[in-house]
Design an enzyme around this catalytic site. Structure first.
Site, short mmCIF file in Angstrom:
data_model
loop_
_atom_site.label_atom_id
_atom_site.label_comp_id
_atom_site.label_asym_id
_atom_site.label_seq_id
_atom_site.Cartn_x
_atom_site.Cartn_y
_atom_site.Cartn_z
N GLU A 137 26.09 40.14 43.56
CA GLU A 137 25.19 40.44 42.46
C GLU A 137 25.78 39.93 41.16
O GLU A 137 27.00 39.91 40.96
CB GLU A 137 24.96 41.95 42.38
N CYS A 160 27.17 39.08 33.50
CA CYS A 160 28.24 39.79 34.20
C CYS A 160 28.33 39.18 35.61
O CYS A 160 27.36 39.20 36.36
CB CYS A 160 27.90 41.28 34.25
N CYS A 192 35.63 44.31 47.17
CA CYS A 192 36.85 44.41 46.34
C CYS A 192 37.88 45.20 47.13
O CYS A 192 37.55 46.14 47.85
CB CYS A 192 36.53 45.14 45.03
N CYS A 206 39.04 51.61 43.76
CA CYS A 206 39.03 52.62 42.70
C CYS A 206 38.08 53.75 43.11
O CYS A 206 37.02 53.50 43.69
CB CYS A 206 38.63 52.00 41.36
N CYS A 252 34.19 53.74 42.05
CA CYS A 252 33.48 52.46 42.01
C CYS A 252 32.84 52.17 43.37
O CYS A 252 33.51 52.18 44.39
CB CYS A 252 34.46 51.34 41.65
N CYS A 309 27.90 49.19 35.51
CA CYS A 309 29.28 49.05 35.98
C CYS A 309 29.52 49.92 37.20
O CYS A 309 29.21 51.10 37.20
CB CYS A 309 30.25 49.54 34.92
N1 SAH Z 1 37.93 44.69 38.99
C1 SAH Z 1 37.74 44.62 37.56
C2 SAH Z 1 36.27 44.49 37.18
C3 SAH Z 1 35.52 45.70 37.61
S1 SAH Z 1 34.04 46.27 36.90
C4 SAH Z 1 38.32 45.86 36.93
O1 SAH Z 1 38.58 46.83 37.63
O2 SAH Z 1 38.53 45.87 35.71
C5 SAH Z 1 34.25 46.57 35.22
C6 SAH Z 1 34.52 48.02 34.83
O3 SAH Z 1 33.60 48.98 35.35
C7 SAH Z 1 35.90 48.47 35.26
O4 SAH Z 1 36.55 49.06 34.16
C8 SAH Z 1 35.57 49.51 36.29
O5 SAH Z 1 36.62 50.43 36.47
C9 SAH Z 1 34.33 50.13 35.72
N2 SAH Z 1 33.59 50.97 36.65
C10 SAH Z 1 33.63 50.93 38.00
N3 SAH Z 1 32.83 51.86 38.51
C11 SAH Z 1 32.25 52.51 37.47
C12 SAH Z 1 31.30 53.56 37.37
N4 SAH Z 1 30.76 54.13 38.45
N5 SAH Z 1 30.92 53.98 36.14
C13 SAH Z 1 31.44 53.37 35.03
N6 SAH Z 1 32.33 52.37 35.07
C14 SAH Z 1 32.73 51.94 36.28
#
Ligand code: SAH
Length: 362
Positions: free
Chosen positions: A94, A107, A114, A118, A121, A337
């Protein structure tokens, strides 16, 4: 019988020149092909009208330009548009267009799934399916720029889609190089923000790159115990090491490192956390971007209420830390995000879309 074909989408300008020269044509035609692909969104050799007819025929014979196919697009009530793209091997990713923030932003994903896992996520729940190639990363920008009519306009890129860009370092950097080429999209690295969980060796390497994007660090917690529970890579590269690397990172005079901080109710949103965050960031040219959790089924956390987020932001501001609260865009279409997930081909795109529409009404 299929002959192996050269995929020109994977090539830099210099590599395109070499590919064309290998076909016995003058190298400058390679630069023309780059302009067709990136500036004009043309991928059919027959349509590249300033190339000699004989070269067009040779190219059609032995080369391809693999381009992510648009499986579906959904536009949110706020104008955010999510593109579901299909890669040559059938895998889906996406990418999201976020209009008027005030800039136009794309984006982009760097991996299918991934590996970072986390805790909050959804993409992390998929695990890593595979890395994207440079051509697939740059190809998303090619597709979105032309689908949105912005190829000739100014836009920004955030590497905040699916995947951890620094886990797929070479392909990501190669894609940024291709996108920066002034004969193509001419995307200046200052318009790119790379977001990472904090893969330390890769951050050190990034600090030496000639084309360096802006850096965003997914911090999300203020103690090693809490961060290790939320962002497992913290067990390998802890807060002290990560923030030391940030202190050393060459940030240009007007730029700052962004620290993303997802806000989880009752987990990391207290005033004590805010005060610890102030101390942690001491001496770093940074700014904090608070991301109130985008909730989704399967994510075992809650989003704090606005007052709680404001109180946290106020502590930071009172101590001179720059802070903003990310306005979530596209939540009604699960484009926000951490909500990007593709369920490995078990469902048809139509079924997935129906599910998403259903759950956004729920
Ligand atoms: N792998 C990279 C890019 C990820 S997405 C990273 O971790 O930085 C970009 C941001 O969205 C990251 O800060 C991630 O932690 C955040 N994110 C992931 N899941 C989320 C959620 N459910 N709500 C808000 N932010 C989220």
């Amino acid at each position: 019988m299929d002959r192996p074909q050269t995929n020109l989408a994977e090539l830099t300008a210099a590599e395109l020149e070499a590919a064309v020269a290998a076909l016995g044509a003058p190298a400058f035609h390679g630069r023309q092909i780059l302009t067709w692909m990136y500036a004009r969104g043309v991928t059919r050799f027959a349509d590249m009208t300033d190339l000699p007819a004989a070269l067009r025929a040779r190219l059609a014979d032995c080369c391809t330009i693999a381009t992510p196919a648009l499986d579906s697009r959904q536009t949110s009530s706020d104008g955010t548009t999510k593109f579901l793209l299909r890669l040559a091997d059938g895998r889906q990713i996406e990418a999201v267009y976020i209009p008027d923030t005030p800039a136009q932003t794309f984006c982009i994903s760097t991996q299918v799934g991934c590996a970072m896992a986390c805790a909050f996520c959804l993409t992390g729940k998929m695990g890593l399916v595979r890395h994207l190639t440079a051509g697939e990363i740059a190809g998303q920008v090619r597709v979105l720029a032309h689908e949105t009519g912005l190829a000739a306009a100014t836009f920004n890129i955030v590497l905040m889609g699916m995947g951890e860009p620094l886990h797929n370092y070479d392909a990501t950097m190669k894609a940024l190089g291709i996108l920066a080429d002034s004969r193509g999209l001419g995307l200046h690295p200052k318009r790119v923000t790379l977001s990472t969980v904090g893969l330390l060796p890769a951050i050190e390497k990034l600090a030496t790159e000639p084309l360096m994007p802006n850096l965003a660090i997914s911090l999300h917690a203020t103690t090693d115990e809490a961060r290790s529970a939320l962002v497992p890579i913290n067990k390998r590269y802890d807060l002290t090491a990560l923030l030391d690397a940030c202190r050393r990172f060459p940030v240009s005079r007007r730029a700052r490192i962004t620290f993303e901080y997802v806000m989880l109710a009752g987990v990391n949103d207290s005033r004590d956390d805010a005060r610890r965050l102030v101390r942690l960031l001491h001496g770093i040219r940074g700014k904090v971007n608070l991301l109130p959790l985008n909730e989704a089924p399967g994510i075992p956390f809650r989003r704090p209420d606005e007052a709680r987020v404001d109180a946290f932001a106020r502590v930071l501001a009172e101590h001179g830390v720059r802070v903003s609260v990310r306005k979530s865009r596209g939540r009604d279409i699960r484009a926000a995000c951490g909500q990007l997930i593709v369920e490995g081909g078990r469902k048809s795109p139509g079924q997935r879309l129906a599910d998403q529409l259903h759950s956004s009404r729920a």
